[in-house]
Design an enzyme around this catalytic site. Sequence first.
Site, PDB file in Angstrom:
ATOM      1  CB  THR B  23      -0.935   0.011   1.227  1.00 59.69           C
ATOM      2  OG1 THR B  23      -0.200  -0.317   2.398  1.00 59.69           O
ATOM      3  CG2 THR B  23      -2.045  -0.996   1.062  1.00 59.69           C
ATOM      4  CE  LYS B 136       1.234  -4.063   3.582  1.00 59.46           C
ATOM      5  NZ  LYS B 136       0.962  -3.827   5.010  1.00 59.46           N
ATOM      6  CD  GLU B 169       3.167  -6.544  13.227  1.00 54.38           C
ATOM      7  OE1 GLU B 169       4.346  -6.444  12.861  1.00 54.38           O
ATOM      8  OE2 GLU B 169       2.270  -6.997  12.493  1.00 54.38           O
TER       9      GLU B 169
END
Lengths: 269, 269
Positions: B23, B136, B169
């Site tokens: 992204t 990812k 995270e």
Amino acid sequence: METLPQALLSDRGLAYGQGLFETIRVQHGRAPLAADHRQRMLRGAQQLGLPLTPAQFDQALAQGLARAGDALSVIKLVLTAGSGGRGYASPAHPRVSLSAAVFPYSPRPELQYQQGMAIGVCKTRLADAGALAGLKHLARLEQVLAADEVRAHGWDEGLVLDARQRPLELTSMNLFARFGDRLWTPALDRAGVNGVMRQRILASGLSGTGVELCRRPRVLADLRHADEIFACNAVAGVLPVRKLALWHWPVGDLARRLQSTVENWFLSP
Amino acid sequence: METLPQALLSDRGLAYGQGLFETIRVQHGRAPLAADHRQRMLRGAQQLGLPLTPAQFDQALAQGLARAGDALSVIKLVLTAGSGGRGYASPAHPRVSLSAAVFPYSPRPELQYQQGMAIGVCKTRLADAGALAGLKHLARLEQVLAADEVRAHGWDEGLVLDARQRPLELTSMNLFARFGDRLWTPALDRAGVNGVMRQRILASGLSGTGVELCRRPRVLADLRHADEIFACNAVAGVLPVRKLALWHWPVGDLARRLQSTVENWFLSP
């Protein structure tokens, strides 16, 4: 280089794996395990907060059956969370998509049914999945990695261990091992896929066989002492396991009996 | 009820999560972090055995940039393993699909940048991911579950712990905590997503700040004693964390400094 349509890029099944699937074997225009697949998908949808109704499932299945006709087929039903939401967060009111695809069913080699499969232990582990344990969701990268190991080694299938190095299942099948009259299958409360064929065998497949279920946790080394080992899924049925590295097992009576039971489920009118 | 096109149901990105995404924030027709996204996707593709070339990435990005024009946007690039293979096993020679979608970028509330975010600890854990750690990829159900918890609680974001209950995270951002002149960020070698903004900060964002990196493993309770805590990703930039349950932190100098640094990355011609 292929490009996917824009509308699809927003689908959360593609974007994040937020969805479920069922692979339903069809024979003579019928899907004998349809009710089991239906129940599993509806329960899974409820757990994932996806508003799937029984009528919607039935409609998609009917479409698949119509398309399959009399051919020996597999209907794949794919449920996704649709599009929307902000980033990873689901939309407040998801509008699901449900689709049916039909594939011709190419069975495993008959030799594997007769003599059993030769398998190896995959390096890929199935991590503890929390609320996702047991669900047949779309986020199946661990299974892809494990299946690629199987293909690289030339095994018939692969044994996948859990985070504690304990045997959990094969890449696309559940696992059973018989120790005398005690039948063991790993608990799937922390990881793995709770297969429809596994559920059917546990619910009704063992009546009259004289075995009793045993669920205590087992380590890999325990399997060496099993009298027979076999694996199953709803498409391939029941396959004995004859070899894992240097360990060997005979094709046992229970596996043969269950193969026959499953064949009857698919053949009876 | 929406139905996905047949051709799509065979795409392994949808079927199994076998793919990657980026992204990429676009401002004034430029994507300043494009090189970082490019490197990450190419490396990830190599790790997953997907034959993506730099030229293919560049072409998809160019399409996205053309479509974004001058608007503040996010380009989402989605790479999948295409169709084929037998069940979970990848095709011997995967033919990837690479697609670009453009979305308007709706920034987080300015108050969160100024005063920091209020977060909570998610129940969802990030399981050890083996060969998938840091990537990812498209199999992001854990992040979906965690993000849904955040929305249900009304938090600004959520802290996700690993299998050992250690802070890893946030649901969509990486985490930093400063203890005096030592800056700590969790290791992502076993789970989590190795963010482009995190990588940029570690590579070049700290020069002149006087902090040194500290990577020793930390438990949740350690965070209480941090002088400041902040989170980051490549789209939102840097956001301070002001509150986690009953713990509070001030918005610190390092977070402010990095916000300024990041803004310069995006504004400079």
